[in-house]
Motif scaffolding. Structure first.
Motif, PDB file in Angstrom:
ATOM      1  N   ARG A   1      14.094   6.763   4.762  1.00 40.95           N
ATOM      2  CA  ARG A   1      13.245   6.100   3.763  1.00 40.95           C
ATOM      3  C   ARG A   1      14.023   4.926   3.179  1.00 40.95           C
ATOM      4  O   ARG A   1      15.134   5.112   2.678  1.00 40.95           O
ATOM      5  CB  ARG A   1      12.849   7.083   2.656  1.00 40.95           C
ATOM      6  CG  ARG A   1      12.081   8.290   3.164  1.00 40.95           C
ATOM      7  CD  ARG A   1      11.923   9.350   2.086  1.00 40.95           C
ATOM      8  NE  ARG A   1      11.016   8.936   1.027  1.00 40.95           N
ATOM      9  CZ  ARG A   1      10.773   9.676  -0.065  1.00 40.95           C
ATOM     10  NH1 ARG A   1      11.397  10.843  -0.211  1.00 40.95           N
ATOM     11  NH2 ARG A   1       9.931   9.243  -0.980  1.00 40.95           N
TER      12      ARG A   1
ATOM     13  N   ASN B   1       1.086  -1.299   3.190  1.00 43.47           N
ATOM     14  CA  ASN B   1      -0.049  -1.285   2.280  1.00 43.47           C
ATOM     15  C   ASN B   1      -0.845  -2.593   2.379  1.00 43.47           C
ATOM     16  O   ASN B   1      -0.322  -3.615   2.814  1.00 43.47           O
ATOM     17  CB  ASN B   1       0.411  -1.039   0.829  1.00 43.47           C
ATOM     18  CG  ASN B   1       1.762  -1.626   0.520  1.00 43.47           C
ATOM     19  OD1 ASN B   1       2.421  -2.181   1.371  1.00 43.47           O
ATOM     20  ND2 ASN B   1       2.173  -1.507  -0.712  1.00 43.47           N
TER      21      ASN B   1
ATOM     22  N   CYS C   1      13.330   4.628  -3.671  1.00 46.62           N
ATOM     23  CA  CYS C   1      12.955   4.509  -2.263  1.00 46.62           C
ATOM     24  C   CYS C   1      11.442   4.368  -2.102  1.00 46.62           C
ATOM     25  O   CYS C   1      10.669   4.713  -3.001  1.00 46.62           O
ATOM     26  CB  CYS C   1      13.482   5.689  -1.450  1.00 46.62           C
ATOM     27  SG  CYS C   1      12.654   7.249  -1.745  1.00 46.62           S
ATOM     28  N   ASP C   2      11.049   3.829  -0.961  1.00 48.47           N
ATOM     29  CA  ASP C   2       9.631   3.599  -0.639  1.00 48.47           C
ATOM     30  C   ASP C   2       8.938   2.801  -1.739  1.00 48.47           C
ATOM     31  O   ASP C   2       7.779   3.069  -2.109  1.00 48.47           O
ATOM     32  CB  ASP C   2       8.895   4.923  -0.430  1.00 48.47           C
ATOM     33  CG  ASP C   2       9.374   5.669   0.800  1.00 48.47           C
ATOM     34  OD1 ASP C   2      10.083   5.068   1.622  1.00 48.47           O
ATOM     35  OD2 ASP C   2       9.030   6.856   0.940  1.00 48.47           O
TER      36      ASP C   2
ATOM     37  N   LEU D   1       5.081   1.748  -2.151  1.00 44.25           N
ATOM     38  CA  LEU D   1       4.292   2.580  -1.255  1.00 44.25           C
ATOM     39  C   LEU D   1       3.741   3.794  -1.999  1.00 44.25           C
ATOM     40  O   LEU D   1       4.168   4.111  -3.110  1.00 44.25           O
ATOM     41  CB  LEU D   1       5.138   3.034  -0.065  1.00 44.25           C
ATOM     42  CG  LEU D   1       5.832   1.931   0.736  1.00 44.25           C
ATOM     43  CD1 LEU D   1       6.570   2.526   1.919  1.00 44.25           C
ATOM     44  CD2 LEU D   1       4.823   0.890   1.211  1.00 44.25           C
ATOM     45  N   SER D   2       2.818   4.515  -1.376  1.00 43.20           N
ATOM     46  CA  SER D   2       2.230   5.694  -2.018  1.00 43.20           C
ATOM     47  C   SER D   2       3.261   6.805  -2.208  1.00 43.20           C
ATOM     48  O   SER D   2       3.095   7.687  -3.052  1.00 43.20           O
ATOM     49  CB  SER D   2       1.055   6.216  -1.187  1.00 43.20           C
ATOM     50  OG  SER D   2       1.489   6.591   0.116  1.00 43.20           O
ATOM     51  N   THR D   3       4.350   6.757  -1.423  1.00 36.97           N
ATOM     52  CA  THR D   3       5.408   7.771  -1.510  1.00 36.97           C
ATOM     53  C   THR D   3       6.585   7.308  -2.382  1.00 36.97           C
ATOM     54  O   THR D   3       7.662   7.894  -2.328  1.00 36.97           O
ATOM     55  CB  THR D   3       5.939   8.096  -0.103  1.00 36.97           C
ATOM     56  OG1 THR D   3       6.322   6.868   0.549  1.00 36.97           O
ATOM     57  CG2 THR D   3       4.889   8.788   0.725  1.00 36.97           C
ATOM     58  N   GLU D   4       6.374   6.274  -3.173  1.00 35.98           N
ATOM     59  CA  GLU D   4       7.444   5.711  -4.004  1.00 35.98           C
ATOM     60  C   GLU D   4       8.127   6.787  -4.848  1.00 35.98           C
ATOM     61  O   GLU D   4       7.483   7.642  -5.451  1.00 35.98           O
ATOM     62  CB  GLU D   4       6.858   4.635  -4.912  1.00 35.98           C
ATOM     63  CG  GLU D   4       7.882   3.987  -5.840  1.00 35.98           C
ATOM     64  CD  GLU D   4       7.267   2.889  -6.683  1.00 35.98           C
ATOM     65  OE1 GLU D   4       7.232   1.739  -6.226  1.00 35.98           O
ATOM     66  OE2 GLU D   4       6.783   3.193  -7.802  1.00 35.98           O
ATOM     67  N   TYR D   5       9.474   6.706  -4.874  1.00 32.78           N
ATOM     68  CA  TYR D   5      10.275   7.652  -5.651  1.00 32.78           C
ATOM     69  C   TYR D   5      11.383   6.868  -6.342  1.00 32.78           C
ATOM     70  O   TYR D   5      12.200   6.214  -5.673  1.00 32.78           O
ATOM     71  CB  TYR D   5      10.879   8.719  -4.739  1.00 32.78           C
ATOM     72  CG  TYR D   5      11.792   9.702  -5.435  1.00 32.78           C
ATOM     73  CD1 TYR D   5      11.296  10.871  -5.999  1.00 32.78           C
ATOM     74  CD2 TYR D   5      13.163   9.458  -5.522  1.00 32.78           C
ATOM     75  CE1 TYR D   5      12.132  11.774  -6.633  1.00 32.78           C
ATOM     76  CE2 TYR D   5      14.012  10.347  -6.149  1.00 32.78           C
ATOM     77  CZ  TYR D   5      13.488  11.508  -6.710  1.00 32.78           C
ATOM     78  OH  TYR D   5      14.338  12.394  -7.344  1.00 32.78           O
TER      79      TYR D   5
ATOM     80  N   VAL E   1      15.469  16.217  -3.061  1.00 27.44           N
ATOM     81  CA  VAL E   1      14.804  15.013  -2.569  1.00 27.44           C
ATOM     82  C   VAL E   1      15.353  14.678  -1.190  1.00 27.44           C
ATOM     83  O   VAL E   1      16.568  14.715  -0.971  1.00 27.44           O
ATOM     84  CB  VAL E   1      15.005  13.825  -3.546  1.00 27.44           C
ATOM     85  CG1 VAL E   1      16.481  13.562  -3.811  1.00 27.44           C
ATOM     86  CG2 VAL E   1      14.331  12.570  -3.013  1.00 27.44           C
TER      87      VAL E   1
END
Length: 238
Positions: free
Chosen positions: A229, A18, A202-203, A206-210, A224
């Motif tokens: 990741r 990012n 995870c992530d 980032l835009s995919t953060e979970y 999931v």
């Protein structure tokens, strides 16, 4: 007149690709613009990061010393020679904060022994960010790195960490090689007490953060995919 000693700046990096200013303060740009000497894990990624933060900085002026698994211990002492000559040095992590689950801690130790000021800069740490979001005890916690690969040893270690979390009210954090993340989550569901809380983060940034915390038995039905990741696992038994 005695020459003034330079400082060792611990410079955090992004956890992904990012834009730098989304996760890093402006102070990082200021420090990088003023420093030409760096200690890094990987020359290519370090140069790319420096350019992303400070595109106007001439790349040929950079002096990079590599700190990785191939670095000999006797080489480390020479990495701080520039500080002894009055120049500041930047220590870059490959991802996140130097010295936190990172080989940079050894450089900081040498700096202290040589009366070189160590200056930590603000930036993202996946360990701390995961703990912040987990809802688990942030007053007492431990990061355990990688757990054993052997199935029997891993089961024993998970049981030990679970008991430790309950006995001492201490949150336990650990990581896994990204391609084994899904297997780790399966093991947590199989080994831990059904009510033990498990956080998977995870992530991060980032835009995919979970980031999700649930009892171990509820993770059995979670859909999931954590494969490849970067993830932090956190457990706590109340």
């Amino acid at each position: 007149m005695e020459q003034k000693t330079g400082k060792l700046y611990l410079i955090p990096t992004r956890l992904g690709d990012n834009p730098p200013l989304e996760v890093l303060p402006l102070s990082i740009h200021k420090v990088i613009s003023e420093i030409d000497n760096y200690i890094v894990e990987n020359e290519k990624t370090a140069r790319r990061f420096i350019k992303s933060v400070c595109p106007e900085k001439p790349q040929p002026s950079l002096i990079l010393n590599l700190l990785n698994k191939y670095t000999q211990e006797d080489e480390l002492f020479s990495f701080l020679d520039a500080c002894k000559k009055g120049k500041n040095i930047g220590l870059l992590s490959e991802a996140g904060c130097p010295g936190i689950a990172d080989p940079g801690a050894e450089i900081a130790k040498i700096a202290h022994r040589n009366n070189i000021q160590v200056v930590p800069l603000v930036g993202p740490s996946s360990i701390i960010l995961a703990l912040m979001a987990s809802g688990m005890n942030g007053q007492s916690f431990a990061f355990n790195g990688y757990l054993p690969i052997d199935k029997g040893e891993r089961k024993s270690e998970l049981k030990r960490l679970e008991k430790l979390s309950q006995d001492q009210n201490q949150t336990q954090l650990f990581i896994e090689t990204p391609y084994r993340n899904n297997k780790m989550l399966e093991d947590l569901c199989a080994v831990l007490h059904p009510a033990t809380r498990v956080c998977v983060a995870c992530d991060i940034t980032l835009s995919t953060e979970y980031i999700k915390t649930m009892p171990a038995n509820e993770w059995k039905n979670a859909k999931v995919d954590l494969h490849k990741r970067p993830a932090i696992f956190i457990i706590h038994k109340d």
